[in-house]
Design a protein around this motif. Structure first.
Motif, mmCIF file in Angstrom:
data_model
loop_
_atom_site.group_PDB
_atom_site.id
_atom_site.type_symbol
_atom_site.label_atom_id
_atom_site.label_comp_id
_atom_site.label_asym_id
_atom_site.label_seq_id
_atom_site.Cartn_x
_atom_site.Cartn_y
_atom_site.Cartn_z
ATOM 1 N N GLU A 89 0.752 -1.056 0.067
ATOM 2 C CA GLU A 89 -0.169 0.003 -0.051
ATOM 3 C C GLU A 89 0.818 1.117 0.050
ATOM 4 N N THR A 90 2.011 1.118 0.869
ATOM 5 C CA THR A 90 2.860 2.361 0.808
ATOM 6 C C THR A 90 3.380 2.679 -0.477
ATOM 7 N N GLU A 91 4.075 1.743 -1.226
ATOM 8 C CA GLU A 91 4.720 1.851 -2.280
ATOM 9 C C GLU A 91 3.686 2.539 -3.331
ATOM 10 N N SER A 92 2.455 2.055 -3.253
ATOM 11 C CA SER A 92 1.611 2.536 -4.599
ATOM 12 C C SER A 92 1.157 3.920 -4.245
ATOM 13 N N VAL A 93 1.086 4.483 -3.055
ATOM 14 C CA VAL A 93 0.782 5.772 -2.755
ATOM 15 C C VAL A 93 1.917 6.688 -2.784
ATOM 16 N N ILE A 94 3.123 6.183 -2.363
ATOM 17 C CA ILE A 94 4.352 7.147 -2.374
ATOM 18 C C ILE A 94 4.866 7.297 -3.753
ATOM 19 N N PHE A 95 5.054 6.213 -4.349
ATOM 20 C CA PHE A 95 5.711 5.965 -5.869
ATOM 21 C C PHE A 95 4.507 6.718 -6.673
ATOM 22 N N GLY A 96 3.290 6.631 -6.538
ATOM 23 C CA GLY A 96 2.339 7.180 -7.395
ATOM 24 C C GLY A 96 2.166 8.515 -7.545
ATOM 25 N N ALA A 97 2.477 9.116 -6.011
ATOM 26 C CA ALA A 97 2.349 10.618 -5.622
ATOM 27 C C ALA A 97 3.650 11.410 -6.322
ATOM 28 N N ILE A 98 4.860 10.569 -6.425
ATOM 29 C CA ILE A 98 6.152 11.088 -6.748
ATOM 30 C C ILE A 98 6.169 11.097 -8.346
ATOM 31 N N ASN A 99 5.356 9.944 -8.948
ATOM 32 C CA ASN A 99 5.455 10.024 -10.354
ATOM 33 C C ASN A 99 4.762 11.002 -11.042
ATOM 34 N N ASP A 100 3.434 11.376 -10.359
ATOM 35 C CA ASP A 100 2.673 12.289 -10.913
ATOM 36 C C ASP A 100 3.322 13.842 -10.623
ATOM 37 N N LEU A 101 3.984 13.793 -9.531
ATOM 38 C CA LEU A 101 4.849 15.264 -9.306
ATOM 39 C C LEU A 101 5.675 15.593 -10.193
ATOM 40 N N LEU A 102 6.598 14.519 -10.662
ATOM 41 C CA LEU A 102 7.698 14.451 -11.566
ATOM 42 C C LEU A 102 6.975 14.811 -12.942
ATOM 43 N N LEU A 103 5.942 14.233 -13.354
ATOM 44 C CA LEU A 103 5.351 14.649 -14.393
ATOM 45 C C LEU A 103 4.815 15.863 -14.846
ATOM 46 N N LYS A 104 4.347 16.483 -13.437
ATOM 47 C CA LYS A 104 3.562 17.903 -13.595
ATOM 48 C C LYS A 104 4.765 18.699 -13.506
ATOM 49 N N THR A 105 5.781 18.632 -12.980
ATOM 50 C CA THR A 105 6.765 19.547 -12.973
ATOM 51 C C THR A 105 7.932 19.579 -14.033
ATOM 52 N N LYS A 106 7.802 18.443 -14.699
ATOM 53 C CA LYS A 106 8.748 18.165 -15.940
ATOM 54 C C LYS A 106 10.541 18.095 -15.244
ATOM 55 N N MET A 107 10.215 17.513 -14.059
ATOM 56 C CA MET A 107 11.656 17.278 -13.348
ATOM 57 C C MET A 107 11.960 15.709 -13.756
ATOM 58 N N LYS A 108 13.207 15.588 -13.154
ATOM 59 C CA LYS A 108 14.068 14.101 -13.481
ATOM 60 C C LYS A 108 14.131 13.663 -11.971
ATOM 61 N N ALA A 109 13.950 12.359 -11.726
ATOM 62 C CA ALA A 109 14.212 11.802 -10.108
ATOM 63 C C ALA A 109 15.578 12.353 -9.703
ATOM 64 N N GLU A 110 16.668 12.216 -10.678
ATOM 65 C CA GLU A 110 18.094 12.704 -10.203
ATOM 66 C C GLU A 110 18.190 14.131 -9.905
ATOM 67 N N ASP A 111 17.369 14.972 -10.221
ATOM 68 C CA ASP A 111 17.181 16.326 -9.951
ATOM 69 C C ASP A 111 16.647 16.583 -8.323
ATOM 70 N N ILE A 112 16.419 15.488 -7.451
ATOM 71 C CA ILE A 112 15.826 15.632 -6.218
ATOM 72 C C ILE A 112 16.770 15.612 -5.333
ATOM 73 N N GLU A 113 17.088 16.735 -4.482
ATOM 74 C CA GLU A 113 18.489 16.853 -3.590
ATOM 75 C C GLU A 113 17.843 16.472 -1.929
ATOM 76 N N ILE A 114 16.579 16.934 -1.707
ATOM 77 C CA ILE A 114 16.163 16.560 -0.320
ATOM 78 C C ILE A 114 14.993 15.684 -0.427
ATOM 79 N N LEU A 115 14.998 14.691 0.219
ATOM 80 C CA LEU A 115 13.747 13.734 0.492
ATOM 81 C C LEU A 115 13.239 13.554 2.131
ATOM 82 N N ILE A 116 11.845 14.051 2.183
ATOM 83 C CA ILE A 116 11.535 13.857 3.486
ATOM 84 C C ILE A 116 10.351 12.804 3.590
ATOM 85 N N THR A 117 10.449 11.796 4.104
ATOM 86 C CA THR A 117 9.038 11.026 4.284
ATOM 87 C C THR A 117 8.549 11.000 5.757
#
Length: 215
Positions: free
Chosen positions: A135-163
């Protein structure tokens, strides 16, 4: 007094007067030099104080560029009546606990189109660490994928991660799970907040703000 003696006396006095002028001049220059150094130090200290004061009062502004919320599939919709039915069928709760859950559903704003994990809709309910991680993977991964798609960013551009999760606190942590899944860079700053209740969401936002202000 002879002319020679008078000349010698005049020369001696002239020499003494000249030395006195030179000495006074050098003393003046030394005082002026140290005065300049002191003024320079005071000026630097004043500038440093002003800059520090300005930085404290006018800290770097942090703005929310965009956000994303995970929306599950329609088969995850569960009414309050169905939720209570599933809870009773599981046999894991006493009547007092079920009555308490009814009150929570009525007072917390949950509607009849609220999404619940797939494991709670199964008969019998499958409550386990494996399902919780799924369940956690579905929620977190889904939200991050949507955010990367909306902002046109790449995952390697992320410098700070807070869960943040108030209940589920697995090992490896949620932040480690995200880093491994998205192949984030090894220099990323990771913070995993857990066991702090729902208010930790605000703490996570404030932490992100402070980290961005000092970068």
């Amino acid at each position: 007094m002879s002319m020679f003696s008078m000349s010698f006396l005049f020369l001696a006095q002239s020499k003494s007067y000249t030395l006195s002028i030179i000495r006074d001049y050098l003393n003046t220059q030394i005082l002026f030099k140290y005065s300049n150094i002191f003024s320079l130090l005071m000026w630097c200290a004043s500038i440093s104080y002003i800059v520090t004061f300005y930085q404290k009062k006018c800290s770097k502004k942090v703005y929310l560029v965009d956000f994303a919320c995970y929306k599950p599939f329609p088969n995850g919709i569960c009414s309050k009546e169905l939720f209570i039915k599933q809870t009773k069928s599981g046999g894991n709760f006493k009547d007092e606990s079920i009555d308490f859950q009814k009150k929570i559903l009525d007072r917390s704003g949950f509607g009849d189109k609220t999404y619940v994990p797939e494991s709670l809709l199964k008969i019998p309910q499958n409550i386990s660490i494996v399902e919780a991680r799924k369940e956690t993977e579905s929620v977190i991964f889904g939200a991050i994928n949507d955010l990367l798609l909306k902002t046109k960013m790449k995952a390697e551009d992320i410098e700070i991660l807070i869960t943040n999760c108030s209940i589920f606190n697995p090992v490896p942590s949620l932040s480690a799970m995200v880093v491994n899944h998205f192949k984030l860079k090894h220099t990323i700053l990771c913070y995993n907040l857990s066991g702090m209740g729902c208010s930790a969401g605000l703490i996570a936002i404030d932490l992100a703000k402070q980290l961005l202000q000092v970068r």
